[in-house]
Design an enzyme around this catalytic site. Structure first.
Site, PDB file in Angstrom:
ATOM      1  N   PRO A 115       0.838  -1.192   0.000  1.00  0.00           N
ATOM      2  CA  PRO A 115       0.000   0.000   0.000  1.00  0.00           C
ATOM      3  C   PRO A 115       0.873   1.241   0.000  1.00  0.00           C
ATOM      4  O   PRO A 115       1.825   1.335   0.743  1.00  0.00           O
ATOM      5  CB  PRO A 115      -0.781  -0.115   1.307  1.00  0.00           C
ATOM      6  CG  PRO A 115      -0.874  -1.548   1.560  1.00  0.00           C
ATOM      7  CD  PRO A 115       0.443  -2.096   1.094  1.00  0.00           C
ATOM      8  N   GLU A 116       0.489   2.175  -0.863  1.00  0.00           N
ATOM      9  CA  GLU A 116       1.278   3.377  -0.948  1.00  0.00           C
ATOM     10  C   GLU A 116       0.626   4.458  -0.106  1.00  0.00           C
ATOM     11  O   GLU A 116      -0.403   4.246   0.518  1.00  0.00           O
ATOM     12  CB  GLU A 116       1.435   3.760  -2.418  1.00  0.00           C
ATOM     13  CG  GLU A 116       2.021   2.587  -3.203  1.00  0.00           C
ATOM     14  CD  GLU A 116       2.419   2.921  -4.617  1.00  0.00           C
ATOM     15  OE1 GLU A 116       2.716   4.099  -4.897  1.00  0.00           O
ATOM     16  OE2 GLU A 116       2.446   2.010  -5.445  1.00  0.00           O
ATOM     17  N   LYS A 149       4.782   4.800   4.811  1.00  0.00           N
ATOM     18  CA  LYS A 149       3.861   3.674   4.612  1.00  0.00           C
ATOM     19  C   LYS A 149       3.399   3.055   5.929  1.00  0.00           C
ATOM     20  O   LYS A 149       2.661   2.070   5.923  1.00  0.00           O
ATOM     21  CB  LYS A 149       4.541   2.600   3.771  1.00  0.00           C
ATOM     22  CG  LYS A 149       4.900   3.059   2.364  1.00  0.00           C
ATOM     23  CD  LYS A 149       5.538   1.926   1.585  1.00  0.00           C
ATOM     24  CE  LYS A 149       5.894   2.369   0.180  1.00  0.00           C
ATOM     25  NZ  LYS A 149       6.459   1.258  -0.610  1.00  0.00           N
ATOM     26  N   ARG A 190      11.656  -4.276  -9.940  1.00  0.00           N
ATOM     27  CA  ARG A 190      10.223  -4.021  -9.810  1.00  0.00           C
ATOM     28  C   ARG A 190       9.570  -3.933 -11.189  1.00  0.00           C
ATOM     29  O   ARG A 190      10.134  -3.352 -12.112  1.00  0.00           O
ATOM     30  CB  ARG A 190       9.964  -2.725  -9.034  1.00  0.00           C
ATOM     31  CG  ARG A 190      10.548  -2.695  -7.639  1.00  0.00           C
ATOM     32  CD  ARG A 190       9.996  -3.831  -6.760  1.00  0.00           C
ATOM     33  NE  ARG A 190       8.557  -3.763  -6.633  1.00  0.00           N
ATOM     34  CZ  ARG A 190       7.932  -3.079  -5.664  1.00  0.00           C
ATOM     35  NH1 ARG A 190       8.634  -2.416  -4.758  1.00  0.00           N
ATOM     36  NH2 ARG A 190       6.608  -3.070  -5.594  1.00  0.00           N
TER      37      ARG A 190
END
Length: 259
Positions: free
Chosen positions: A2-3, A59, A248
């Site tokens: 989750p950002e 975060k 990524r």
């Protein structure tokens, strides 16, 4: 993971319901989410304390009480939320903190990160680790200082929580696309104007994402094209490039992001 918009959304939701609520009971349905405390110790140390106002650091969601502090890093699928008495439970609920009114619940499918407990400010700092300035509140001068003399690739630098706290994979790709820079660009090639463009793009993206409570799949957003089988650039129509940058999954436009 989750950002920042997700975590900020969790914080805002809990800020209106959690402060002042007294902890009556802690039920751990899956101890696999606990990182530095046992289920028995978590209940013993939290029982009877009242929650204060929640905070966010990058975060991390920080849930202080008048005793220890509960810290949550939701990974990719974690969802802390307040539920009124009798509210139906979500799937994959791992932790329930029963309060004098309602419950604090934590649901998480993949359990990538989880829940910590800290007794004091020093322990909170140890759990959080090195944290750069918060992406949501950083001004241009501080942003320049954070990126100054950095080496490596643009994407890995922006996602490094010790440089800037709160940016994850989706946000970083969106910011790079709006700033017209490839995520693989070398940091030493950025000039003052590039940094200004990055900062401007980051602030615009974050403000919109926070309003939506997530990284939105809007028609003119790169994020909207991520799951398409043959995605094209929302700005110029060029076929987008998929590849891994610093390990990524990344997406960019070879025409708009030539730099």
């Amino acid at each position: 993971m989750p950002e920042l918009p997700d975590v900020e959304g969790f914080r805002r939701e809990l800020a209106g319901t959690l402060p002042g609520r007294r902890i009556r009971r802690v039920t751990v349905h899956d101890a696999g989410i606990l990182r530095n405390v046992t289920a028995q110790a978590l209940g013993y140390r939290l029982d009877g304390h009242r929650f204060d106002a929640p905070r966010r650091c990058g975060k991390w969601l920080i849930l202080p009480t008048d005793g220890p502090t509960l810290l949550v890093h939701s990974g990719m699928t974690g969802h802390p939320y307040y539920a009124s008495d009798g509210t139906e439970h979500l799937a994959y609920e791992r932790l329930v903190v029963s309060l004098d009114r309602g419950e604090l619940r934590y649901a998480d499918l993949r359990k990538l990160r989880g829940v910590w407990l800290a007794s004091c400010a020093d322990e909170v700092a140890d759990v959080l680790g090195p944290q750069g300035p918060d992406a949501l509140n950083i001004d241009l001068r501080t942003f320049r200082g954070a990126l100054s003399d950095r080496r490596g690739r643009l994407k890995s630098t922006l996602m490094d929580q010790s440089v800037i706290a709160g940016l994850g994979n989706l946000l970083t790709d969106e910011i790079c696309w709006r700033a017209r820079m490839r995520p693989s660009r070398a940091m030493e090639n950025l000039d003052a104007d590039d940094v200004r463009r990055l900062h401007s793009a980051m602030i615009r993206v974050l403000r919109t994402a926070v309003r939506h409570g997530r990284v939105p799949s809007l028609p003119r957003w790169l994020t909207a094209a991520r799951d398409e089988p043959d995605p094209s650039c929302p700005r110029c129509g060029t076929r987008l490039t998929r590849d891994r940058v610093v390990g990524r999954a990344s997406l960019w436009c070879p025409r708009c992001q030539r730099e």
